[in-house]
Design a protein around this motif. Structure first.
Motif, short mmCIF file in Angstrom:
data_model
loop_
_atom_site.label_atom_id
_atom_site.label_comp_id
_atom_site.label_asym_id
_atom_site.label_seq_id
_atom_site.Cartn_x
_atom_site.Cartn_y
_atom_site.Cartn_z
N ALA A 76 0.84 -1.20 0.00
CA ALA A 76 0.00 0.00 0.00
C ALA A 76 0.87 1.24 0.00
O ALA A 76 2.00 1.23 0.52
CB ALA A 76 -0.92 0.00 1.22
N ARG A 112 -3.79 3.23 -0.89
CA ARG A 112 -4.10 2.57 -2.16
C ARG A 112 -3.23 1.34 -2.34
O ARG A 112 -2.05 1.35 -2.02
CB ARG A 112 -3.91 3.54 -3.31
CG ARG A 112 -4.88 4.71 -3.29
CD ARG A 112 -4.52 5.76 -4.32
NE ARG A 112 -3.20 6.35 -4.05
CZ ARG A 112 -2.81 7.53 -4.54
NH1 ARG A 112 -3.60 8.24 -5.31
NH2 ARG A 112 -1.60 7.98 -4.25
N THR A 113 -3.81 0.29 -2.92
CA THR A 113 -3.08 -0.96 -3.14
C THR A 113 -2.16 -0.83 -4.34
O THR A 113 -2.55 -0.32 -5.40
CB THR A 113 -4.07 -2.12 -3.37
OG1 THR A 113 -4.89 -2.27 -2.21
CG2 THR A 113 -3.32 -3.42 -3.63
#
Length: 267
Positions: free
Chosen positions: A143, A148-149
């Motif tokens: 992340a 956010r990935t």
């Protein structure tokens, strides 16, 4: 495998080669009237030490501008800053000079040195090929600081310097300014700072306290990358080419000169 415990595999290989070289020199048949001569094994070891010293001095001399701001880093001999040709040439020259008066020691000393060099060359190529196949840029989900990935595979396409670090790690903290400066100076290389096992608040607090401006700071709260890559110590910095193949692995703190040397070979 990147290391045996805290000892990097290239260092393990060098130690094995030195032991082999000394064993060959020590076990070489000698006549009874030669037993009073100096030890062939110790002479092989001296050749290595003289070679390493000269190789280090030549590297520092040619890269002194990179050491000028932190002259203490000259003493960090684990940064990989050696000229191989100088190491081999100086070691051989010193050995030849020492052997000029002991002809009967020439065969065991040179045989031992040759055995060590051959094993090191062959072992280095095999180790590099093994790591290239078994330690590619990992397909790990991490992340960014906004939550956010990110998949590490998205960095393929350009060379990648992957730094595994933690804020509690003293050497990690010391080398961060060096890596930050390199990230600014080498736009053609992607620097990825992958924190291992810490929360986003801890990472952001560290960046603020150190006044660091870094791109690609990512969070690996499960330390999955360390597990996949077999890394057991921090900091660890891995150098991947544009195809995601591992080209070099450095365990421990990097100096500016050592990092620049590795980046030249990566490009």
């Amino acid at each position: 495998m990147s290391s045996i415990g805290p000892v990097p595999m290239p260092v393990v290989l060098i130690l094995i080669c030195v032991l082999l070289a000394m064993a060959v020199a020590r076990l070489w048949p000698r006549r009874k009237d030669e037993l009073a001569l100096p030890s062939a094994a110790s002479m092989v070891l001296d050749m290595l030490l003289i070679g390493l010293l000269c190789g280090r001095i030549s590297f520092v001399a040619l890269n002194f501008a990179l050491y000028r701001e932190a002259p203490w880093s000259i003493l960090q001999i684990a940064d990989g800053g050696y000229h191989l040709a100088v190491v081999l040439g100086a070691g051989l020259a010193w050995g030849a000079w020492r052997l000029r008066v002991w002809r009967t020691l020439r065969a065991p000393v040179l045989a031992g040195a040759l055995a060590g060099v051959v094993l090191w060359v062959g072992g280095s190529h095999l180790l590099a090929a093994w790591q290239e196949q078994r330690m590619p840029l990992p397909a790990v989900q991490v992340a960014d600081l906004q939550g956010r990935t990110i998949d590490l595979q998205q960095f393929r396409g350009r060379p990648v310097v992957l730094n595994l670090w933690a804020s509690w790690c003293g050497p990690c903290r010391r080398e961060m300014p060096v890596l930050a400066a390199a990230q600014q100076a080498h736009a053609e290389v992607q620097f990825v700072f992958l924190n291992q096992g810490e929360a986003v608040d801890d990472v952001q607090a560290f960046l603020r306290s150190e006044k660091l401006t870094l791109g690609n700071v990512l969070l690996d709260d499960a330390a999955s990358a360390s597990t996949v890559l077999g890394v057991q110590a921090y900091p660890s910095t891995l150098f991947f080419d544009a195809e995601g193949r591992l080209r070099e692995l450095h365990l421990g703190e990097l100096t500016a000169a050592g990092l620049e040397h590795k980046l030249r070979r990566l490009r």
